[in-house]
Write a protein that holds these residues in place. Structure first.
Motif, PDB file in Angstrom:
ATOM      1  N   THR A  82       0.827  -1.220   0.000  1.00  0.00           N
ATOM      2  CA  THR A  82       0.000   0.000   0.000  1.00  0.00           C
ATOM      3  C   THR A  82       0.858   1.264   0.000  1.00  0.00           C
ATOM      4  O   THR A  82       0.329   2.366  -0.105  1.00  0.00           O
ATOM      5  CB  THR A  82      -0.883  -0.002   1.289  1.00  0.00           C
ATOM      6  OG1 THR A  82      -1.382  -1.311   1.505  1.00  0.00           O
ATOM      7  CG2 THR A  82      -2.064   0.935   1.174  1.00  0.00           C
ATOM      8  N   ARG A  85       0.666   3.874  -3.449  1.00  0.00           N
ATOM      9  CA  ARG A  85      -0.448   3.848  -4.416  1.00  0.00           C
ATOM     10  C   ARG A  85      -1.028   5.214  -4.749  1.00  0.00           C
ATOM     11  O   ARG A  85      -1.737   5.348  -5.744  1.00  0.00           O
ATOM     12  CB  ARG A  85      -1.541   2.904  -3.918  1.00  0.00           C
ATOM     13  CG  ARG A  85      -1.065   1.468  -3.912  1.00  0.00           C
ATOM     14  CD  ARG A  85      -2.148   0.545  -3.412  1.00  0.00           C
ATOM     15  NE  ARG A  85      -1.600  -0.784  -3.222  1.00  0.00           N
ATOM     16  CZ  ARG A  85      -2.096  -1.663  -2.371  1.00  0.00           C
ATOM     17  NH1 ARG A  85      -3.163  -1.345  -1.660  1.00  0.00           N
ATOM     18  NH2 ARG A  85      -1.558  -2.854  -2.267  1.00  0.00           N
ATOM     19  N   CYS A 116      -6.346  -5.218  -3.580  1.00  0.00           N
ATOM     20  CA  CYS A 116      -7.321  -6.154  -4.160  1.00  0.00           C
ATOM     21  C   CYS A 116      -8.741  -5.586  -4.113  1.00  0.00           C
ATOM     22  O   CYS A 116      -9.438  -5.579  -5.135  1.00  0.00           O
ATOM     23  CB  CYS A 116      -7.237  -7.504  -3.457  1.00  0.00           C
ATOM     24  SG  CYS A 116      -7.342  -7.418  -1.652  1.00  0.00           S
ATOM     25  N   THR A 146     -14.105 -11.486   0.656  1.00  0.00           N
ATOM     26  CA  THR A 146     -12.780 -11.921   0.216  1.00  0.00           C
ATOM     27  C   THR A 146     -12.337 -13.201   0.915  1.00  0.00           C
ATOM     28  O   THR A 146     -12.694 -13.443   2.074  1.00  0.00           O
ATOM     29  CB  THR A 146     -11.720 -10.821   0.465  1.00  0.00           C
ATOM     30  OG1 THR A 146     -10.424 -11.314   0.087  1.00  0.00           O
ATOM     31  CG2 THR A 146     -11.648 -10.413   1.928  1.00  0.00           C
ATOM     32  N   GLY A 147     -11.535 -13.968   0.225  1.00  0.00           N
ATOM     33  CA  GLY A 147     -10.886 -15.132   0.816  1.00  0.00           C
ATOM     34  C   GLY A 147      -9.783 -14.693   1.768  1.00  0.00           C
ATOM     35  O   GLY A 147      -9.280 -13.568   1.713  1.00  0.00           O
ATOM     36  N   MET A 155      -2.548 -14.580   8.238  1.00  0.00           N
ATOM     37  CA  MET A 155      -3.974 -14.926   8.242  1.00  0.00           C
ATOM     38  C   MET A 155      -4.188 -16.329   7.658  1.00  0.00           C
ATOM     39  O   MET A 155      -5.041 -17.087   8.133  1.00  0.00           O
ATOM     40  CB  MET A 155      -4.795 -13.891   7.466  1.00  0.00           C
ATOM     41  CG  MET A 155      -6.288 -14.110   7.628  1.00  0.00           C
ATOM     42  SD  MET A 155      -7.317 -12.840   6.866  1.00  0.00           S
ATOM     43  CE  MET A 155      -7.272 -11.565   8.109  1.00  0.00           C
ATOM     44  N   TYR A 173     -14.841  -6.675   8.833  1.00  0.00           N
ATOM     45  CA  TYR A 173     -13.721  -6.036   9.543  1.00  0.00           C
ATOM     46  C   TYR A 173     -13.541  -4.614   9.018  1.00  0.00           C
ATOM     47  O   TYR A 173     -14.370  -4.121   8.250  1.00  0.00           O
ATOM     48  CB  TYR A 173     -12.436  -6.886   9.420  1.00  0.00           C
ATOM     49  CG  TYR A 173     -11.850  -7.010   8.030  1.00  0.00           C
ATOM     50  CD1 TYR A 173     -12.385  -7.894   7.098  1.00  0.00           C
ATOM     51  CD2 TYR A 173     -10.737  -6.261   7.650  1.00  0.00           C
ATOM     52  CE1 TYR A 173     -11.840  -8.015   5.830  1.00  0.00           C
ATOM     53  CE2 TYR A 173     -10.182  -6.384   6.388  1.00  0.00           C
ATOM     54  CZ  TYR A 173     -10.740  -7.260   5.482  1.00  0.00           C
ATOM     55  OH  TYR A 173     -10.204  -7.386   4.223  1.00  0.00           O
ATOM     56  N   HIS A 179     -10.345   1.804   6.218  1.00  0.00           N
ATOM     57  CA  HIS A 179      -9.564   0.763   5.532  1.00  0.00           C
ATOM     58  C   HIS A 179      -8.457   1.411   4.689  1.00  0.00           C
ATOM     59  O   HIS A 179      -8.650   2.471   4.083  1.00  0.00           O
ATOM     60  CB  HIS A 179     -10.478  -0.088   4.640  1.00  0.00           C
ATOM     61  CG  HIS A 179      -9.787  -1.308   4.114  1.00  0.00           C
ATOM     62  ND1 HIS A 179      -9.004  -1.269   2.988  1.00  0.00           N
ATOM     63  CD2 HIS A 179      -9.723  -2.579   4.577  1.00  0.00           C
ATOM     64  CE1 HIS A 179      -8.493  -2.485   2.789  1.00  0.00           C
ATOM     65  NE2 HIS A 179      -8.927  -3.294   3.724  1.00  0.00           N
ATOM     66  N   LYS A 180      -7.322   0.734   4.631  1.00  0.00           N
ATOM     67  CA  LYS A 180      -6.147   1.332   3.972  1.00  0.00           C
ATOM     68  C   LYS A 180      -6.320   1.511   2.457  1.00  0.00           C
ATOM     69  O   LYS A 180      -5.513   2.198   1.835  1.00  0.00           O
ATOM     70  CB  LYS A 180      -4.898   0.500   4.265  1.00  0.00           C
ATOM     71  CG  LYS A 180      -4.980  -0.925   3.747  1.00  0.00           C
ATOM     72  CD  LYS A 180      -3.740  -1.714   4.148  1.00  0.00           C
ATOM     73  CE  LYS A 180      -3.867  -3.156   3.675  1.00  0.00           C
ATOM     74  NZ  LYS A 180      -2.660  -3.936   3.884  1.00  0.00           N
ATOM     75  N   HIS A 181      -7.345   0.916   1.853  1.00  0.00           N
ATOM     76  CA  HIS A 181      -7.545   1.109   0.406  1.00  0.00           C
ATOM     77  C   HIS A 181      -8.362   2.361   0.069  1.00  0.00           C
ATOM     78  O   HIS A 181      -8.507   2.688  -1.114  1.00  0.00           O
ATOM     79  CB  HIS A 181      -8.247  -0.110  -0.202  1.00  0.00           C
ATOM     80  CG  HIS A 181      -7.398  -1.348  -0.216  1.00  0.00           C
ATOM     81  ND1 HIS A 181      -7.826  -2.545  -0.724  1.00  0.00           N
ATOM     82  CD2 HIS A 181      -6.130  -1.563   0.205  1.00  0.00           C
ATOM     83  CE1 HIS A 181      -6.871  -3.455  -0.598  1.00  0.00           C
ATOM     84  NE2 HIS A 181      -5.833  -2.886  -0.032  1.00  0.00           N
ATOM     85  N   VAL A 201     -14.147 -10.956   5.476  1.00  0.00           N
ATOM     86  CA  VAL A 201     -13.247 -12.070   5.153  1.00  0.00           C
ATOM     87  C   VAL A 201     -13.936 -13.363   5.574  1.00  0.00           C
ATOM     88  O   VAL A 201     -14.602 -13.425   6.608  1.00  0.00           O
ATOM     89  CB  VAL A 201     -11.854 -11.900   5.807  1.00  0.00           C
ATOM     90  CG1 VAL A 201     -11.928 -11.872   7.331  1.00  0.00           C
ATOM     91  CG2 VAL A 201     -10.893 -12.987   5.345  1.00  0.00           C
TER      92      VAL A 201
HETATM   93  C1  LIG Z   1      -8.387 -10.341   3.973  1.00  0.00           C
HETATM   94  C2  LIG Z   1      -7.510  -9.127   4.157  1.00  0.00           C
HETATM   95  O1  LIG Z   1      -7.085  -8.818   5.255  1.00  0.00           O
HETATM   96  N1  LIG Z   1      -7.230  -8.404   3.079  1.00  0.00           N
HETATM   97  C3  LIG Z   1      -6.419  -7.219   3.120  1.00  0.00           C
HETATM   98  C4  LIG Z   1      -6.208  -6.622   1.766  1.00  0.00           C
HETATM   99  C5  LIG Z   1      -5.360  -7.374   0.825  1.00  0.00           C
HETATM  100  C6  LIG Z   1      -4.724  -6.417  -0.157  1.00  0.00           C
HETATM  101  O2  LIG Z   1      -5.138  -5.966  -1.193  1.00  0.00           O
HETATM  102  O3  LIG Z   1      -3.648  -5.964   0.321  1.00  0.00           O
HETATM  103  P1  LIG Z   1      -2.844  -4.642   0.310  1.00  0.00           P
HETATM  104  O4  LIG Z   1      -3.658  -3.447   0.302  1.00  0.00           O
HETATM  105  O5  LIG Z   1      -2.092  -4.781   1.532  1.00  0.00           O
HETATM  106  O6  LIG Z   1      -2.059  -4.635  -0.886  1.00  0.00           O
HETATM  107  C7  LIG Z   1      -7.092  -6.122   3.918  1.00  0.00           C
HETATM  108  O7  LIG Z   1      -8.289  -5.910   3.747  1.00  0.00           O
HETATM  109  O8  LIG Z   1      -6.362  -5.395   4.582  1.00  0.00           O
END
Ligand SMILES: CC(=O)N[C@@H](CCC(=O)OP(=O)(O)O)C(=O)O
Ligand SMILES: NC(=O)C1=CN([C@@H]2O[C@H](COP(=O)(O)OP(=O)(O)OC[C@H]3O[C@@H](n4cnc5c(N)ncnc54)[C@H](OP(=O)(O)O)[C@@H]3O)[C@@H](O)[C@H]2O)C=CC1
Length: 321
Positions: A82, A85, A116, A146-147, A155, A173, A179-181, A201
């Motif tokens: 991350t 980005r 993701c 997500t898986g 995890m 969650y 969330h970091k995204h 998840v």
């Molecule tokens: C199930 C789970 O914990 N998934 C991760 C994301 C996976 C992903 O895209 O990771 P990065 O942003 O780190 O690249 C989450 O939601 O934080």
């Protein structure tokens, strides 16, 4: 001549899968670090600077450290974390994002691989903003199923150890709503406000689907579900990895349930529009380790090198981990 490629974090979930893709390539020589030196800064710096392309498959802090170790102007970094980005000077590694994105990836020596959940959200929403159907001021919500491999080695170990009843049910969650995204979701859709985003998840290895519910009244006046579907199809026309399904996809509706895992072991993204004339769900499905991580990273490398974009990403030899 072969391209020299180094995977920093070669024993991690993303790194292992990138190495699986690279193993199929005659045009690539993989530079491997000795097991006992995997975290040795001097050895990592040597290999990072010896590589034409280096993938960073590391936690964010280690990715930042790795980026600072690179002094060779020829090394192209593709960072799966991350860390970069939305950073200036880094191209976002999503070639299908918009016109001009391939050129940005081709020309930049710093490429940030999308998250993701973010990949799926951005691919579902950006075309609607670009087409003027959705205002950048729109207030959206999104969920993601997500898986557990999305959480990396720790995890995966937690889920696969067994014996914890709480892990047999889906777990929402990121309930702090930070969330970091979110920053990349905003930066690469043009939305001015972060969506209310809840990932979930669950007890399966990989596969991911983001759902964005919309009242048609949130879209440009008079917009129909078919126009939403057609805007997605127009945006991704000619894209080999993005498949826009027919409105209210009959195959999915006939089955009665949505299959979150149906893009697994591919680099594909399937896009759907379901719903009535008043309300719709826009959905995007992908393999979180494919187009959600390692597949996307290899695709960006291919774009950067100017080779066939799908090299190593399709065909019967595509393995899964
Ligand atoms: C199930 C789970 O914990 N998934 C991760 C994301 C996976 C992903 O895209 O990771 P990065 O942003 O780190 O690249 C989450 O939601 O934080
Ligand atoms: N899994 C996924 O679906 C996705 C992951 N990502 C991102 O990709 C990156 C890697 O994730 P993932 O592969 O899942 O994580 P993992 O935890 O599975 O792997 C990370 C690897 O990095 C190694 N590592 C940690 N610190 C250092 C260091 N200082 N120097 C060298 N190696 C180090 C770890 O070593 P050790 O084996 O000793 O722990 C481990 O092998 C993360 O930033 C993640 O957020 C992005 C998209 C999706």
């Amino acid at each position: 001549m072969k391209y020299a490629v180094y995977v920093d974090g070669q024993e991690g979930t993303t790194g292992l899968r990138i190495n699986e893709y690279l193993a199929q390539r005659a045009d690539i020589e993989v530079l491997r670090i000795d097991a006992d030196k995997r975290k040795d800064p001097a050895e990592r710096a040597r290999l990072l600077n010896a590589a034409d392309v280096a993938f960073l498959c590391l936690p964010d802090a280690a990715s930042r450290e790795a980026a600072a170790m690179v002094t060779n102007p020829k090394t192209c970094l593709i960072d799966a974390s991350t860390a970069h980005r939305t950073a200036p000077g880094w191209a976002f590694g999503l070639p299908e994002l918009a016109k001009g994105q391939r050129a940005a990836i081709r020309e930049s020596k710093r490429i940030a691989n999308p998250g993701c959940h973010a990949s799926a959200f951005i691919l579902a929403v950006r075309p609607l903003v670009d087409a003027g159907l959705l205002s950048p001021d729109a207030l959206l919500t999104a969920t993601s199923i997500t898986g557990y491999s999305g959480g990396g080695k720790s995890m995966i170990a937690e889920y696969e150890a067994g014996g914890q009843p709480k892990l047999t049910a889906p777990r929402p969650y990121a309930l702090g709503l930070t969330h970091k995204h979110l920053p990349e979701m905003m930066a690469h859709t043009g939305l001015k406000q972060a969506p209310v985003f809840m990932p979930i998840v669950s007890n399966f290895y990989k596969g991911l689907a983001v759902t964005v519910p919309l009242h048609l009244s949130q879209l440009r006046a008079g917009t129909t579900p078919q126009q939403v579907r057609d805007a997605l199809a127009a945006h991704y026309e000619g894209e080999r990895f993005i498949h826009v399904k027919p409105l209210r996809d009959p195959d999915t509706l006939a089955g009665g349930f949505f299959d979150v895992q149906a893009c697994n072991d591919t680099n594909n993204v399937d896009l759907f529009v379901f719903g009535s004339e008043q309300q719709i769900l826009v959905m995007a499905r992908l393999d979180n380790l494919g187009k959600g991580a390692s597949g996307a990273a290899v695709q960006s490398m291919n774009v950067h090198l100017g080779v066939d974009e799908s090299l190593g990403l399709t065909g019967p030899d595509l393995n899964s981990i």
